[in-house]
Motif scaffolding. Structure first.
Motif, PDB file in Angstrom:
ATOM      1  N   SER A  37     -39.430  38.858   7.348  1.00 42.44           N
ATOM      2  CA  SER A  37     -40.305  37.935   8.090  1.00 42.44           C
ATOM      3  C   SER A  37     -39.748  36.238   8.491  1.00 42.44           C
ATOM      4  N   GLU A  38     -39.229  35.809   7.268  1.00 36.79           N
ATOM      5  CA  GLU A  38     -38.275  34.674   7.211  1.00 36.79           C
ATOM      6  C   GLU A  38     -37.322  34.661   8.518  1.00 36.79           C
ATOM      7  N   MET A  39     -36.292  35.715   8.448  1.00 41.19           N
ATOM      8  CA  MET A  39     -35.353  35.826   9.180  1.00 41.19           C
ATOM      9  C   MET A  39     -35.578  36.249  10.532  1.00 41.19           C
ATOM     10  N   LEU A  40     -36.512  36.786  10.973  1.00 38.15           N
ATOM     11  CA  LEU A  40     -36.981  37.602  12.237  1.00 38.15           C
ATOM     12  C   LEU A  40     -36.515  36.862  13.368  1.00 38.15           C
ATOM     13  N   LEU A  68     -37.858  25.185   5.017  1.00 31.86           N
ATOM     14  CA  LEU A  68     -38.366  24.217   4.461  1.00 31.86           C
ATOM     15  C   LEU A  68     -39.655  24.126   4.007  1.00 31.86           C
ATOM     16  N   VAL A  69     -40.581  24.963   4.490  1.00 31.99           N
ATOM     17  CA  VAL A  69     -42.014  24.983   3.810  1.00 31.99           C
ATOM     18  C   VAL A  69     -41.988  25.829   2.435  1.00 31.99           C
ATOM     19  N   ALA A  70     -41.042  27.000   2.604  1.00 32.55           N
ATOM     20  CA  ALA A  70     -41.079  27.687   1.415  1.00 32.55           C
ATOM     21  C   ALA A  70     -40.478  26.965   0.389  1.00 32.55           C
ATOM     22  N   ALA A  71     -39.325  26.163   0.661  1.00 27.91           N
ATOM     23  CA  ALA A  71     -38.572  25.312  -0.439  1.00 27.91           C
ATOM     24  C   ALA A  71     -39.580  24.233  -1.117  1.00 27.91           C
ATOM     25  N   GLY A 123     -46.352  32.016   2.575  1.00 26.97           N
ATOM     26  CA  GLY A 123     -46.438  33.248   1.734  1.00 26.97           C
ATOM     27  C   GLY A 123     -44.911  33.837   1.309  1.00 26.97           C
ATOM     28  N   MET A 124     -44.132  33.562   1.981  1.00 33.41           N
ATOM     29  CA  MET A 124     -42.592  33.955   1.613  1.00 33.41           C
ATOM     30  C   MET A 124     -42.296  33.113   0.239  1.00 33.41           C
ATOM     31  N   GLY A 125     -42.371  31.983   0.174  1.00 30.27           N
ATOM     32  CA  GLY A 125     -42.111  31.165  -1.092  1.00 30.27           C
ATOM     33  C   GLY A 125     -42.941  31.639  -2.102  1.00 30.27           C
ATOM     34  N   ASN A 352     -34.179  27.997  -0.552  1.00 30.24           N
ATOM     35  CA  ASN A 352     -34.398  28.010   0.755  1.00 30.24           C
ATOM     36  C   ASN A 352     -33.914  26.272   1.411  1.00 30.24           C
ATOM     37  N   GLY A 353     -34.075  25.354   0.246  1.00 32.04           N
ATOM     38  CA  GLY A 353     -33.434  24.126   1.030  1.00 32.04           C
ATOM     39  C   GLY A 353     -32.028  24.310   1.187  1.00 32.04           C
ATOM     40  N   ALA A 354     -31.438  25.073   0.500  1.00 43.23           N
ATOM     41  CA  ALA A 354     -29.773  25.370   0.598  1.00 43.23           C
ATOM     42  C   ALA A 354     -29.679  25.874   1.904  1.00 43.23           C
ATOM     43  N   ILE A 355     -30.440  26.703   2.375  1.00 40.48           N
ATOM     44  CA  ILE A 355     -30.158  27.250   3.702  1.00 40.48           C
ATOM     45  C   ILE A 355     -30.206  26.591   4.708  1.00 40.48           C
ATOM     46  N   ALA A 356     -31.089  25.555   4.670  1.00 43.26           N
ATOM     47  CA  ALA A 356     -31.307  24.537   6.038  1.00 43.26           C
ATOM     48  C   ALA A 356     -30.384  23.678   5.835  1.00 43.26           C
TER      49      ALA A 356
END
Length: 400
Positions: A37-40, A68-71, A123-125, A352-356
């Motif tokens: 869902s995150e990467m869709l 960022l919201v998940a982070a 939801g993901m985080g 997740n912060g590192a992804i961004a």
């Protein structure tokens, strides 16, 4: 994973047989669902942007917002969840994810899409933070490493199957159909969690101050630095892997897909190999991962001119990075056995912060220096992780 004492652990039913493993598989499906869902949007940016009347670059913010919201939300949710039963918590969080995917499928404009993606991020985080530490409560101690690897296989399999399947469905039936399908999958997972997981009372309530104090422990801090360096470096390079391969290897769109499939399949294998390795020697496993990733990113621009060599390097890259999630999360959870959920929430936040941050650094390098420079940025950060793995303070091994 360390087996801890405590009220919840004392009262846990030892589900050593089929029921415990069914619960583990369900957790893996939950992780698969939230990561997919995150990467869709990755495979749907062009049609999404056209339908919502925004550019592809703006449409890409739907991925950034979710990460960022998940982070931010993951470290905040654990204190708020208190002593609620974790089965119920996971069901509620998956329901939030389903609402987010339904909102994305319906969204008449970009504003509504952003709101929907915020719900997906929450939801993901939350699901990742809670589910990551539950395998230890579902299987006997000897099976914990394998169960943990299975849970985290959801991350790798989402990259191999979830995102490409979404892109294919989007091409076949429209981009909104991909989000409808993700919502349906989330509904099925919610039902499976409600039926197959036992009651899982919270181990202990952790205030927000307790979560924020965990990095003061050098073992936790080392684990967070490791995941920060590895994930930032990976996404600095991997976000731009297509133009790098096109420039270095001269491959077309068809071969790009094949090379990414090779990467993804190797990543699934790497997840399980790293899980087994981490059970024997966590530090050694991470030294191998960081050293191999550093070398791979360094030589790809130099030796990747041959398609065959590029394929081998992509396989090595996938095999190596596939082990990052399970090994680094194992490090963090072993470093704080008395506060697994709190440590996991910090892990999810940093991840997740590192992804961004990685995507941002890669973009700056690609625009300012050149496309292949992203590999250098990724290699330097992977080398920093290697130094950390060698000299950082490691957690004690799990007790049998």
């Amino acid at each position: 994973m360390t087996q801890t004492d405590g009220p919840a652990r004392t009262n846990d039913v030892q589900l050593a047989g089929r029921k415990g493993w069914l619960g583990v598989v369900t957790l893996a499906l939950a992780i698969f669902t939230v990561v997919t869902s995150e990467m869709l949007p990755v495979g749907l940016l062009s049609p999404m942007g056209g339908s919502l009347n925004v550019s592809e670059g703006v449409a890409g913010l739907t991925l950034t917002v979710t990460g960022l919201v998940a982070a931010v939300s993951a470290p905040l949710l654990i204190p708020l969840l208190g002593r609620f039963d974790r089965r119920s918590v996971l069901c509620v969080l998956i329901a939030v994810l389903v609402l987010g995917n339904l909102g994305a499928a319906w969204a008449p404009g970009f504003g509504a899409m952003v709101v929907a993606r915020v719900l997906v991020g929450i939801g993901m985080g939350g699901v990742w933070a809670v589910a990551a530490g539950l395998a230890v409560r579902l299987v006997p101690p000897a099976s914990v490493p394998a169960a943990t690897s299975l849970v985290f296989s959801g991350v790798a399999v989402a990259s191999v199957l979830g995102v490409p399947a979404g892109a294919y469905l989007g091409a076949l039936a429209g981009w909104r159909a991909a989000f409808w399908a993700a919502a349906g999958l989330g509904g099925a997972v919610l039902l499976a969690l409600a039926v197959l997981l036992p009651r899982l009372p919270a181990e202990r309530a952790v205030p927000l101050g307790g979560v924020l104090r965990l990095p003061a422990d050098p073992r936790v801090r080392t684990g967070l630095i490791l995941v920060g360096c590895l994930v930032t470096g990976h996404f600095a390079a991997y976000t731009y892997v297509r133009p790098v391969l096109e420039e270095v290897s001269g491959v077309g769109a068809g071969l790009i897909g094949t090379l990414l499939l090779v990467y993804g399949v190797a990543g699934v294998a790497g997840n399980f190999l790293a899980g087994a390795g981490a059970a024997r020697s966590l530090r050694r496993t991470l030294v191998v991962i960081t050293a191999t990733l550093t070398a791979t990113l360094a030589v790809l621009p130099l030796l990747g001119g041959s398609v065959a060599v590029a394929a081998v390097l992509m396989a090595v890259w996938g095999l190596t990075y596939g082990g990052v999630s399970v090994s680094t999360q194992t490090w963090v959870l072993l470093a704080a056995p008395q506060a697994r959920e709190a440590a996991s929430s910090l892990f999810v936040g940093v991840f997740n912060g590192a992804i961004a941050l990685g995507a941002l650094l890669g973009g700056v390098a690609a625009d300012g220096v050149g496309t292949t420079a992203v590999m250098g940025v990724g290699g330097v950060l992977a080398a920093g992780a290697l130094v950390t793995a060698v000299v950082g303070r490691a957690p004690a091994p799990a007790r049998p």
